[in-house]
Design a protein around this motif. Structure first.
Motif, mmCIF file in Angstrom:
data_model
loop_
_atom_site.group_PDB
_atom_site.id
_atom_site.type_symbol
_atom_site.label_atom_id
_atom_site.label_comp_id
_atom_site.label_asym_id
_atom_site.label_seq_id
_atom_site.Cartn_x
_atom_site.Cartn_y
_atom_site.Cartn_z
ATOM 1 N N VAL A 40 9.733 24.043 -1.326
ATOM 2 C CA VAL A 40 9.322 25.207 -2.112
ATOM 3 C C VAL A 40 8.360 24.674 -3.164
ATOM 4 O O VAL A 40 8.754 23.916 -4.061
ATOM 5 C CB VAL A 40 10.531 25.909 -2.769
ATOM 6 N N LEU B 15 13.149 35.503 -1.507
ATOM 7 C CA LEU B 15 12.999 34.049 -1.389
ATOM 8 C C LEU B 15 13.996 33.485 -0.383
ATOM 9 O O LEU B 15 13.636 32.662 0.467
ATOM 10 C CB LEU B 15 13.196 33.379 -2.755
ATOM 11 N N ILE C 188 13.351 31.247 2.956
ATOM 12 C CA ILE C 188 13.933 29.910 3.093
ATOM 13 C C ILE C 188 14.733 29.811 4.392
ATOM 14 O O ILE C 188 14.647 28.805 5.103
ATOM 15 C CB ILE C 188 14.792 29.568 1.858
#
Length: 202
Positions: free
Chosen positions: A54, A113, A117
């Motif tokens: 990230v 997010l 992921i």
């Protein structure tokens, strides 16, 4: 929960962002390792790293985009999710075209997010499986004799047994014997499987 061999690497110069992401991701059961700069991540990077990255686009000294280029030149396959501000979207789109996995704009929701992921970690698993298959195929090819490799290359090139026999100055029977051993050693049953296996390594 992710594969235990996977780690989420967070590279961001903003300490508050690193702390926030660590709290979120560890709360979901992920293993997280943070870096405050691209340079520090590069110092720690290993080829065998599994998981995803990230990565903040804008950082002092080496930017996220520059780190992406550097990792690309090193042959890294670690999926990258870029974290961008509104004005960075064109740069992030460009990074996607050059092989990044995804990007997310600030401010973003936790679930947005996390879903990205999860996709990145699935991609990492697929890439690891591909590497494992390639390694296994390379090992099988190493078990072939020089003559078996020559026969295999000609078979894959579409040559008939008679053409292979003429080209290598050996009998048809010998070609057939070599061909059978190639199929056995390569763990394939059909010509199509053999072609696919060899092509996957090129």
């Amino acid at each position: 929960m992710s594969d235990p061999s996977q780690t989420i690497y967070v590279v961001d110069d903003d300490e508050a962002m690193r702390d926030s992401l660590t709290w979120l991701l560890e709360g979901e059961g992920y293993r997280v390792v943070c870096f405050d700069s691209a340079e520090h991540f590069l110092l720690a990077r290993r080829d065998e790293m599994r998981g995803c990255l990230v990565l903040d686009v804008r950082m002092p000294e080496m930017s996220g985009l520059e780190l992406h280029e550097k990792l690309d030149s090193l042959g890294s396959q670690l999926p990258i999710i870029f974290v961008t501000g509104h004005g960075d979207v064109p740069m992030a789109v460009n990074a996607l075209q050059r092989g990044a996995c995804d990007f997310i704009e600030k401010p973003f929701s936790d679930e947005d997010l996390l879903s990205r992921i999860r996709r990145a970690l699935e991609l990492d698993c697929e890439l690891a499986a591909q590497r494992e298959r390639s390694h296994a195929l390379s090992h099988r090819i190493e078990q072939l004799t020089q003559r078996e490799r020559e026969v295999m290359q000609l078979v894959v090139a579409g040559k008939l047994n008679k053409q292979i026999a003429d080209e290598l100055a050996i009998s048809m029977k010998t070609v057939e014997a070599h061909r059978a051993r190639v199929m056995e050693k390569m763990g394939v049953r059909t010509l199509a499987e053999l072609v696919k296996a060899v092509m996957s390594l090129s």
